[in-house]
Design an enzyme around this catalytic site. Structure first.
Site, PDB file in Angstrom:
ATOM      1  N   LYS A  69       7.132  -0.440   6.489  1.00 28.38           N
ATOM      2  CA  LYS A  69       7.133  -1.202   5.412  1.00 28.38           C
ATOM      3  C   LYS A  69       7.264  -2.586   5.218  1.00 28.38           C
ATOM      4  O   LYS A  69       6.866  -3.297   4.321  1.00 28.38           O
ATOM      5  CB  LYS A  69       8.395  -0.346   4.263  1.00 28.38           C
ATOM      6  CG  LYS A  69       7.924   0.956   4.016  1.00 28.38           C
ATOM      7  CD  LYS A  69       8.913   1.379   2.694  1.00 28.38           C
ATOM      8  CE  LYS A  69       8.378   2.663   2.281  1.00 28.38           C
ATOM      9  NZ  LYS A  69       9.219   3.351   1.232  1.00 28.38           N
ATOM     10  N   LYS A  71      -2.907  11.254   4.100  1.00 25.52           N
ATOM     11  CA  LYS A  71      -1.944  12.207   3.339  1.00 25.52           C
ATOM     12  C   LYS A  71      -2.011  11.933   1.789  1.00 25.52           C
ATOM     13  O   LYS A  71      -2.435  10.522   1.663  1.00 25.52           O
ATOM     14  CB  LYS A  71      -0.466  11.871   3.845  1.00 25.52           C
ATOM     15  CG  LYS A  71       0.239  13.069   3.794  1.00 25.52           C
ATOM     16  CD  LYS A  71       1.818  12.569   4.501  1.00 25.52           C
ATOM     17  CE  LYS A  71       2.834  12.463   3.532  1.00 25.52           C
ATOM     18  NZ  LYS A  71       3.930  12.237   4.092  1.00 25.52           N
ATOM     19  N   LYS A 104       0.338   8.827  -3.891  1.00 21.69           N
ATOM     20  CA  LYS A 104       0.078   8.110  -4.975  1.00 21.69           C
ATOM     21  C   LYS A 104      -0.670   6.393  -4.730  1.00 21.69           C
ATOM     22  O   LYS A 104      -1.317   5.946  -5.746  1.00 21.69           O
ATOM     23  CB  LYS A 104       1.176   7.675  -5.686  1.00 21.69           C
ATOM     24  CG  LYS A 104       1.189   7.905  -7.102  1.00 21.69           C
ATOM     25  CD  LYS A 104       2.809   7.656  -7.718  1.00 21.69           C
ATOM     26  CE  LYS A 104       3.636   6.923  -7.035  1.00 21.69           C
ATOM     27  NZ  LYS A 104       5.237   7.797  -6.845  1.00 21.69           N
TER      28      LYS A 104
END
Ligand code: TRP
Length: 325
Positions: A112, A194, A197
């Protein structure tokens, strides 16, 4: 010793069927067998960009999802993390026993923070597993149902428990992650990735999607020209296995059907089956969202129970580390 289960999700927007299959569907089974704590990790959700105007509605939305799916406030403790202040206090204490390199080693932190500038990586992102250890140890949880991406964090919570016990005396059982096999649901448009959103709405089927939207999105899902070997076709097959009625499943599975059964037909039936699977949930969620006060009461009642246990743990912890006597 009886196992104690704890898990939480971050309130960051709508849940898709991959989220449901990976976590909430398992919570439903667990609540009948164990003492369970299912919470809304709202503090955790602040370490990524968010809009303060929508945060509260995301929290309520997730609470409605939990309850409408059947997570029952009579069977387990449902609450929002920020309503139980002890989580933050405990995390501050725990932060003193975790060596910093342990945190920099977390793959989720690396992933991240990788594409961000140094200045925009907030300390919360690094600190995340400390807060998570606090969530887990607070209720002396032994089993933590999480997806693969969170196992490293659960292992860290285990290390923290070990270190705490070693330094201050036996206090916490060692938590373990609890896996439940579930097929990995892939994006409808990029079936090698995968379902997420962050790829965009057209990639996902949300659990509260209208039947029409499900049909539209599935119709556009990428497959192949009939070989059945592409990742898109495999994803479709997985969805049929999970949500489809046995008759569709059998036709689709028989080799003869390849090239005979058109994907478009399978998609049509499948979209109806998925819509039906979540029909009761959609109805219940709509009703819950119409009465926010009722939802708030449920969360408050959950927090009250959680606080009782959290206060006990904090009392014990403060004594052990010498803050009180
Ligand atoms: N980290 C989890 C996630 O991103 C959410 C979470 C926070 C959690 N605290 C937890 C999960 C404690 C299990 C146990 O999905």
């Amino acid at each position: 010793m009886k196992d104690i289960i704890l898990s939480g999700l971050r309130p960051t927007g709508r849940l898709h069927i991959g989220n449901y299959l990976g976590s909430l569907k398992n919570f439903l089974k667990l609540q009948d067998q164990y003492e369970c704590y299912f919470f809304i990790a709202d503090l955790h959700s602040l370490n990524e960009p968010f809009d303060p105007k929508t945060k509260y509605s995301q929290i309520m939305d997730l609470a409605a999802d939990y309850i409408a799916l059947g997570i029952d406030p009579k069977k387990c403790v449902i609450f929002a993390q920020s309503h139980v202040h002890e989580h933050s206090e405990f995390a501050v204490i725990l932060s003193n026993i975790i060596p910093v390199p342990y945190l920099f080693r977390m793959t989720q932190y690396k992933d991240k923070s990788e594409d961000k500038t140094r200045e925009s990586v907030n300390a919360g992102l690094l600190y995340y597993p400390v807060l998570m250890a606090s969530d887990i140890l607070m209720y002396k949880s032994t089993l933590v149902p999480v997806g693969q991406d969170q196992t490293q964090h659960v292992e860290l919570a285990r290390d923290v428990a070990l270190m705490f016990n070693k330094n201050f005396g036996e206090t916490f059982p060692l938590p373990k992650s609890l896996y439940t096999e579930s097929s990995k649901i892939m994006s409808l448009l990029l079936p090698d990735k995968k379902m997420s959103k962050s790829l965009g709405d057209a990639h996902c089927i949300y659990i509260d999607d209208d039947p029409k939207d499900i049909e539209k999105k599935l119709a556009r899902a990428v497959t192949d020209t009939g070989s059945g070997k592409s990742s898109g076709a495999k994803n479709l097959l997985d969805l049929v296995k999970i949500f489809g009625k046995p008759d569709v499943y059998n036709t689709f599975l028989s080799d003869k059907s390849l090239g005979i059964v058109k994907y478009s037909e399978v998609k049509k039936v499948l979209s109806r089956d998925i819509a039906e699977y979540f029909a009761d949930f959609r109805k219940k969620k709509k009703k819950l969202m119409e009465n926010p006060k009722h939802l708030e009461d449920i969360l408050e009642r959950g927090a009250k129970i959680a606080r009782l246990i959290a206060q006990n743990t904090m009392e014990e912890v403060k004594k052990k580390v010498g803050l009180t006597r």
